[in-house]
Design an enzyme around this catalytic site. Structure first.
Site, PDB file in Angstrom:
ATOM      1  CB  SER A 171      -0.982   0.008   1.012  1.00  0.00           C
ATOM      2  OG  SER A 171      -0.261  -0.204   2.357  1.00  0.00           O
ATOM      3  CB  ILE A 175       9.557  -4.700  -3.368  1.00  0.00           C
ATOM      4  CG1 ILE A 175       9.395  -4.317  -2.053  1.00  0.00           C
ATOM      5  CG2 ILE A 175      11.134  -5.472  -3.221  1.00  0.00           C
ATOM      6  CD1 ILE A 175       9.083  -5.550  -1.170  1.00  0.00           C
ATOM      7  CG  ASP A 284       2.946  -9.600   7.955  1.00  0.00           C
ATOM      8  OD1 ASP A 284       1.983 -10.363   7.749  1.00  0.00           O
ATOM      9  OD2 ASP A 284       3.207  -8.879   6.804  1.00  0.00           O
TER      10      ASP A 284
END
Length: 437
Positions: A171, A175, A284
């Site tokens: 968001s 990359i 995460d």
């Protein structure tokens, strides 16, 4: 906090547990509460004044709902300038000076977004401006995380994007595979339109500050960052093997030997991160954030520290009230989903889900949407073991790692020692699979 916090619901993969009516009602209330919290925040974000009012008519306490960044529906409405939603929330007693995790008030958000009508409205009701975005702070550029001319500040002119390839999107940015001084590197580049967003800059600086301290063979290596010019960029080593998610998608279930070797690499990296007194909680951990060094798939590294938190531990049993619903739903520990206090053992839970996926070949609870999977797990359920790759010792380890009570989950150092023993005990015929998986 509800009285049913310690209950683990029905057994993993089993049928309905017979529970007292009171406990069952409490559980339903909690499910409904989590769901309604998400709903009111969603409607506040999408200017749904009528839907917000309806939810508040049913449950007035939702006016104090908080998301994973401690933001209230009024913060959300203020940022977007939704006057009708804000008026409705204020009518129902919203705290106009509530603070999010950056200590921003709704007025500070409205000022940051230049929503003039909202600024006037909030001031009328006693709104104050403070926090990172507030007018009490000088509107100067955010300084780089460490002194200028430091050895990791990279001149963007040295980055060659002429043959760049996008290898990931988020968001806040993308990359790319690019070249730095002739070497392939991965560059996380913040989107130009977000380069002035203070919250994005803050998260970017946090990740740089974290990565610059990390040195381990099983952690993606930070090479440098662009903090003095725009767009902001974070440069790490480029790993040719891609991520574990893609690898499992192509290969399916791994042999027990390969899965254990992979699991040991992840556990080594996580043991390093969880080292006290400065514990880094990843928050995460999932296959997309585990990278393969090369196409031979013989070495893994843990990456993407965008949501990680550095915690100074006073003693080994410290538990923190951190942001709930952080990370990816399918691999999320139940205490995070339920917005309860949690510690580094959330990463152990995610690890169990990854090990399960490596042996099964499918993501855990793949027949559920991610949010529904997290909800199902929070109710006490767990994925069902189907394949033969789970030796009794491996199955027991996975079950302990995803235990409902985080205190029952082993540390990564314990996990590593147990995986080594399981690997030693594997029948020799398994070992050739390591070259085939």
């Amino acid at each position: 906090m509800s009285g049913s916090e310690g209950s683990s619901g029905s057994a993993a993969g089993g049928g309905e547990a017979v529970a007292p009516v009171a406990a069952s009602t409490e559980k339903k209330k909690e499910k409904s509460r989590v769901s309604k919290t998400s709903q009111i925040l969603w409607h506040a974000h999408h200017n749904g004044a009528a839907a917000v009012r309806k939810l508040l008519e049913e449950d007035r306490t939702l006016v104090q709902a908080r998301d994973y960044d401690n933001r209230t529906p009024l913060h959300v409405a203020a940022l977007h300038g939704w006057i009708d939603v804000a008026k409705c929330l204020i009518d129902y007693g919203a705290d106009v000076n509530a603070q999010d995790r950056w200590r921003n008030t709704p007025l500070a958000d409205a000022e940051g977004a230049k929503k003039h009508g909202m600024i006037e409205l909030l001031k009328t009701y006693g709104g104050l401006s403070y926090g990172q975005n507030g007018s009490h702070f000088e509107p100067r550029a955010v300084p780089p995380p460490l002194p200028k001319k430091c050895d990791w500040e990279i001149d963007p002119a040295e980055l060659d994007f002429s043959n760049s390839v996008i290898i990931g999107k988020g968001s806040f940015g993308e990359i790319l595979k690019a070249c730095w001084r002739g070497t392939p590197v991965a560059v996380k580049r913040i989107l130009p339109n977000l380069s002035d967003d203070r919250l994005v800059i803050q998260d970017f600086r946090h990740e740089v500050n974290l990565l610059v301290k990390l040195r381990h063979p099983n952690i993606v290596q930070f090479l440098g960052a662009v903090t003095e010019k725009k767009p902001l960029m974070l440069i790490t080593e480029y790993l040719r093997g891609g991520d574990l998610h893609q690898h499992l998608k192509e290969k399916g279930a791994l042999s027990p030997s390969t899965a254990i070797n992979f699991a040991m690499d992840i556990a080594r990296g996580m043991t390093y991160l969880h080292n006290e007194p400065n514990v880094i909680i990843h928050r995460d951990l999932k296959p997309r954030n585990v990278l393969l060094v090369n196409s031979n798939a013989d070495h893994l590294k843990v990456g993407d520290f965008g949501l990680s938190k550095l915690i100074r531990v006073q003693n080994s049993h410290d538990v923190y009230k951190m942001t709930g619903e952080t990370g990816s739903y399918r691999y999320m520990a139940p205490e995070v989903f339920k917005h309860r206090k949690y510690d580094k053992k959330v990463d152990v839970f995610s690890f169990a889900m990854i090990l399960y996926e490596m042996l099964e070949g499918d993501p855990p609870l793949s027949h559920y949407e991610p949010y529904e999977a997290a909800k199902y797990v929070a109710e006490g359920h767990r994925p069902i073991f189907r394949v033969k790759g789970f030796t009794p010792e491996l199955k027991e380890l996975v079950e302990q790692c995803w235990a409902p009570d985080m205190n029952q989950r082993p540390s990564f150092l314990e996990i590593l020692k147990r995986l080594e023993k399981i690997k030693e005990a594997l029948p020799s015929e398994h070992h050739w699979h390591i070259f085939n998986s």
